[in-house]
Enzyme design. Structure first.
Site, PDB file in Angstrom:
ATOM      1  N   SER A 114       6.688  11.377  10.360  1.00 19.14           N
ATOM      2  CA  SER A 114       5.387  10.725  10.237  1.00 19.14           C
ATOM      3  C   SER A 114       4.860  10.328  11.607  1.00 19.14           C
ATOM      4  O   SER A 114       5.479   9.506  12.304  1.00 19.14           O
ATOM      5  CB  SER A 114       5.484   9.476   9.357  1.00 19.14           C
ATOM      6  OG  SER A 114       4.277   8.736   9.421  1.00 19.14           O
ATOM      7  N   MET A 129      -4.095   6.796   2.038  1.00 17.88           N
ATOM      8  CA  MET A 129      -4.002   5.417   1.554  1.00 17.88           C
ATOM      9  C   MET A 129      -5.353   4.755   1.816  1.00 17.88           C
ATOM     10  O   MET A 129      -5.486   3.867   2.659  1.00 17.88           O
ATOM     11  CB  MET A 129      -2.858   4.691   2.255  1.00 17.88           C
ATOM     12  CG  MET A 129      -1.494   5.170   1.827  1.00 17.88           C
ATOM     13  SD  MET A 129      -0.150   4.521   2.855  1.00 17.88           S
ATOM     14  CE  MET A 129      -0.170   5.728   4.185  1.00 17.88           C
ATOM     15  N   ASP A 134      -0.167   9.652   7.905  1.00 15.04           N
ATOM     16  CA  ASP A 134      -0.468   8.486   7.075  1.00 15.04           C
ATOM     17  C   ASP A 134      -1.853   7.948   7.416  1.00 15.04           C
ATOM     18  O   ASP A 134      -2.053   7.351   8.482  1.00 15.04           O
ATOM     19  CB  ASP A 134       0.580   7.388   7.304  1.00 15.04           C
ATOM     20  CG  ASP A 134       1.905   7.721   6.640  1.00 15.04           C
ATOM     21  OD1 ASP A 134       1.897   7.976   5.422  1.00 15.04           O
ATOM     22  OD2 ASP A 134       2.936   7.713   7.331  1.00 15.04           O
ATOM     23  N   ASP A 162       8.843   8.054   0.984  1.00 17.10           N
ATOM     24  CA  ASP A 162       8.262   7.552   2.231  1.00 17.10           C
ATOM     25  C   ASP A 162       8.505   6.058   2.326  1.00 17.10           C
ATOM     26  O   ASP A 162       8.153   5.302   1.420  1.00 17.10           O
ATOM     27  CB  ASP A 162       6.756   7.847   2.243  1.00 17.10           C
ATOM     28  CG  ASP A 162       6.077   7.453   3.548  1.00 17.10           C
ATOM     29  OD1 ASP A 162       6.764   6.964   4.459  1.00 17.10           O
ATOM     30  OD2 ASP A 162       4.853   7.657   3.658  1.00 17.10           O
ATOM     31  N   HIS A 172       3.867  14.715   8.756  1.00 20.03           N
ATOM     32  CA  HIS A 172       3.259  13.786   7.803  1.00 20.03           C
ATOM     33  C   HIS A 172       2.227  12.914   8.505  1.00 20.03           C
ATOM     34  O   HIS A 172       2.495  12.348   9.571  1.00 20.03           O
ATOM     35  CB  HIS A 172       4.348  12.909   7.179  1.00 20.03           C
ATOM     36  CG  HIS A 172       3.887  12.068   6.039  1.00 20.03           C
ATOM     37  ND1 HIS A 172       3.761  12.561   4.760  1.00 20.03           N
ATOM     38  CD2 HIS A 172       3.522  10.758   5.984  1.00 20.03           C
ATOM     39  CE1 HIS A 172       3.341  11.586   3.960  1.00 20.03           C
ATOM     40  NE2 HIS A 172       3.182  10.488   4.679  1.00 20.03           N
ATOM     41  N   MET A 175       6.552   5.826  -2.946  1.00 25.06           N
ATOM     42  CA  MET A 175       6.544   4.864  -1.845  1.00 25.06           C
ATOM     43  C   MET A 175       7.740   3.921  -1.988  1.00 25.06           C
ATOM     44  O   MET A 175       7.869   3.226  -2.986  1.00 25.06           O
ATOM     45  CB  MET A 175       5.241   4.070  -1.839  1.00 25.06           C
ATOM     46  CG  MET A 175       4.016   4.874  -1.432  1.00 25.06           C
ATOM     47  SD  MET A 175       4.167   5.638   0.206  1.00 25.06           S
ATOM     48  CE  MET A 175       4.392   4.192   1.255  1.00 25.06           C
ATOM     49  N   HIS A 232      -1.377  11.970   3.688  1.00 25.86           N
ATOM     50  CA  HIS A 232      -1.247  10.937   2.654  1.00 25.86           C
ATOM     51  C   HIS A 232      -2.415   9.970   2.803  1.00 25.86           C
ATOM     52  O   HIS A 232      -2.498   9.217   3.783  1.00 25.86           O
ATOM     53  CB  HIS A 232       0.103  10.236   2.833  1.00 25.86           C
ATOM     54  CG  HIS A 232       0.338   9.092   1.914  1.00 25.86           C
ATOM     55  ND1 HIS A 232       1.310   8.142   2.149  1.00 25.86           N
ATOM     56  CD2 HIS A 232      -0.259   8.718   0.742  1.00 25.86           C
ATOM     57  CE1 HIS A 232       1.294   7.246   1.183  1.00 25.86           C
ATOM     58  NE2 HIS A 232       0.346   7.572   0.325  1.00 25.86           N
TER      59      HIS A 232
END
Length: 221
Positions: free
Chosen positions: A10, A70, A37, A177, A35, A139, A68
């Site tokens: 990440s 969020m 975020d 994750d 990855h 998560m 991902h």
């Protein structure tokens, strides 16, 4: 059923002043995905980056980009992130009202589609969408910040998802994750997990390549 074990460093924990080299170090350690975020300060209490950084990561590597989201209202940004180079886009079950429509839209735009669950959200909330997704992200921390401690009950979620995948013949990846490192990655793998997102345990290490390779070897043994 997905058998491959995938390490997805990440970049949330990377040095953004030298992102290309940081990604290269992870590649040399046999990283499989990168990855990303994405946080907006609304769905989670932090702000990270948007499509511009995803585009920079795309220029830095040929590895698949696992993005991902969020964020609030992810449907408004799907095209932006996929145009920036995302190969996979994951949205949160807790945020998306019309999840089937969103999953279908991600696929129409040419990416693989994933759905994420916060620690307090049970797996059974996904039972009617599992046949349509390419990835389920568990998560193992409350999303918003890197470097948090792993929530142990996440392993039970992985086992439950693995059982459902086997029983119904689904073909989605199970991704984890949050708080992943050399002390717990083997147990998580044995529970049925395929994809391991690791931020601090890779990019906070003095030797990013060695740290990535160590995790890869632990789940490949």
């Amino acid at each position: 059923m997905k058998e491959q074990k995938i390490i997805a460093p990440s970049i949330l924990a990377a040095d953004f002043s030298n992102l290309s080299q940081q990604i290269r170090y992870a590649e040399l350690g046999n990283a499989d995905w990168i990855h990303c975020d994405v946080m907006d300060g609304k769905f989670v209490p932090n702000i990270t980056f948007g499509p511009i950084i995803v585009k920079a990561a795309r220029k830095a590597t040929q590895l698949p980009l696992d993005v991902h989201l969020m964020i609030k209202n992810p449907d408004s940004f799907l095209e932006d992130f996929i145009d920036a180079g995302a190969n996979m886009v994951t949205v949160h079950q807790e945020e998306v009202v019309h999840l089937h429509r969103t999953i279908s839209r991600i696929k129409e735009l040419g990416a693989k589609a994933g759905v994420a669950l916060n620690p307090s959200t049970p797996v059974n909330t996904l039972k009617d969408i599992l046949e349509y997704v390419d990835l389920v992200l568990v998560m193992a921390v409350n999303p918003g910040f890197g470097g948090q401690k792993f929530i142990g009950s996440s392993i039970n979620k992985i086992k439950e998802l693995s059982k459902m995948r086997n029983e119904y013949g689904y073909d989605f990846y199970i991704e984890i994750d949050g708080g992943i490192g050399k002390k717990n990655i083997k147990e998580i793998s044995d529970a049925g997990c395929n994809v391991f997102v690791a931020g601090s345990s890779i990019f906070s290490n003095d030797n990013i390549t060695a740290a990535t390779l160590e995790l890869k070897n632990l789940v490949s043994a």
